[in-house]
Design a protein around this motif. Structure first.
Motif, PDB file in Angstrom:
ATOM      1  N   HIS A  35       0.959  -1.062   0.231  1.00 31.84           N
ATOM      2  CA  HIS A  35       0.051   0.126  -0.094  1.00 31.84           C
ATOM      3  C   HIS A  35       0.696   1.512  -0.344  1.00 31.84           C
ATOM      4  O   HIS A  35       1.556   1.390   0.600  1.00 31.84           O
ATOM      5  CB  HIS A  35      -1.020   0.035   1.497  1.00 31.84           C
ATOM      6  N   ASP A  95       0.550   8.307  -0.352  1.00 28.16           N
ATOM      7  CA  ASP A  95       1.263   9.467  -0.693  1.00 28.16           C
ATOM      8  C   ASP A  95       0.958  11.391   0.563  1.00 28.16           C
ATOM      9  O   ASP A  95      -0.110  11.950   0.418  1.00 28.16           O
ATOM     10  CB  ASP A  95       0.809  10.505  -1.891  1.00 28.16           C
ATOM     11  N   PRO A  99      -3.988   8.523  -1.305  1.00 20.84           N
ATOM     12  CA  PRO A  99      -3.191   7.057  -2.127  1.00 20.84           C
ATOM     13  C   PRO A  99      -1.893   7.471  -3.106  1.00 20.84           C
ATOM     14  O   PRO A  99      -3.215   8.310  -4.088  1.00 20.84           O
ATOM     15  CB  PRO A  99      -4.359   6.156  -1.992  1.00 20.84           C
ATOM     16  N   ALA A 100      -1.408   7.203  -3.182  1.00 18.22           N
ATOM     17  CA  ALA A 100      -0.367   6.456  -4.381  1.00 18.22           C
ATOM     18  C   ALA A 100      -1.194   6.111  -5.495  1.00 18.22           C
ATOM     19  O   ALA A 100      -0.312   4.736  -5.313  1.00 18.22           O
ATOM     20  CB  ALA A 100       0.998   6.628  -4.014  1.00 18.22           C
ATOM     21  N   GLU A 101      -1.635   5.893  -6.634  1.00 22.62           N
ATOM     22  CA  GLU A 101      -2.517   5.685  -7.751  1.00 22.62           C
ATOM     23  C   GLU A 101      -1.456   5.640  -8.648  1.00 22.62           C
ATOM     24  O   GLU A 101      -0.490   7.186  -9.494  1.00 22.62           O
ATOM     25  CB  GLU A 101      -3.482   6.015  -8.036  1.00 22.62           C
ATOM     26  N   THR A 122       0.107  -0.056  -8.277  1.00 20.82           N
ATOM     27  CA  THR A 122      -0.972   0.687  -6.969  1.00 20.82           C
ATOM     28  C   THR A 122      -2.245   0.716  -7.930  1.00 20.82           C
ATOM     29  O   THR A 122      -2.294   1.743  -8.778  1.00 20.82           O
ATOM     30  CB  THR A 122      -0.122   1.582  -6.230  1.00 20.82           C
ATOM     31  N   GLY A 129      -4.255   3.035  -3.946  1.00 19.83           N
ATOM     32  CA  GLY A 129      -2.794   3.124  -3.724  1.00 19.83           C
ATOM     33  C   GLY A 129      -2.347   1.238  -3.224  1.00 19.83           C
ATOM     34  O   GLY A 129      -0.734   1.393  -2.407  1.00 19.83           O
ATOM     35  N   TYR A 161       5.632   7.759 -10.976  1.00 14.12           N
ATOM     36  CA  TYR A 161       4.835   8.349 -10.027  1.00 14.12           C
ATOM     37  C   TYR A 161       5.511  10.780  -9.567  1.00 14.12           C
ATOM     38  O   TYR A 161       3.561  10.682 -10.225  1.00 14.12           O
ATOM     39  CB  TYR A 161       4.329   7.543  -8.109  1.00 14.12           C
TER      40      TYR A 161
END
Length: 108
Positions: free
Chosen positions: A7, A10, A16-18, A37, A41, A65
């Motif tokens: 997971h 950010d 979440p870091a997608e 991710t 994330g 990212y």
């Protein structure tokens, strides 16, 4: 069975870091699994259904990212080495990320 998830959050954006590409490699450098991710994330399952005991690395392509979000980051990648001691357990390796730092821990 020994399974792995991750997971990425950010912490600079508070979300979440997608879209972070993630690779799982064995101690000899062989690719064991890969993913990206999701909107939350997460990569819910990374690698085979069973991870044997041994040493592994997770490589997070943070440059991809940060570029997608228009951010300049200091670390183009984050590599985390860890040991699967018990192949019967689930392992969760979270990454807390920002453009100028990161931290990790063994999650549940």
């Amino acid at each position: 069975m020994g399974t792995l998830s991750t997971h990425v959050l950010d912490t600079s954006a508070g979300r979440p870091a997608e879209g972070v590409p993630v690779e799982l490699r064995s101690a000899d450098g062989s690719l064991v699994g890969e993913g990206r991710t999701d909107a939350d994330g997460r990569v819910g399952s990374l690698g085979p259904e069973r991870l044997d005991a041994g040493d592994y690395t997770l490589r997070f392509d943070t440059a991809t990212y940060f570029a997608a979000s228009g951010t300049t980051g200091f670390y183009p990648e984050v590599t985390i080495a860890f040991t699967v001691a018990d192949a019967g357990q689930h392992y969760h390796v979270p990454l807390l990320l920002n453009p100028f730092g990161y931290s990790t821990y063994r999650g549940s």
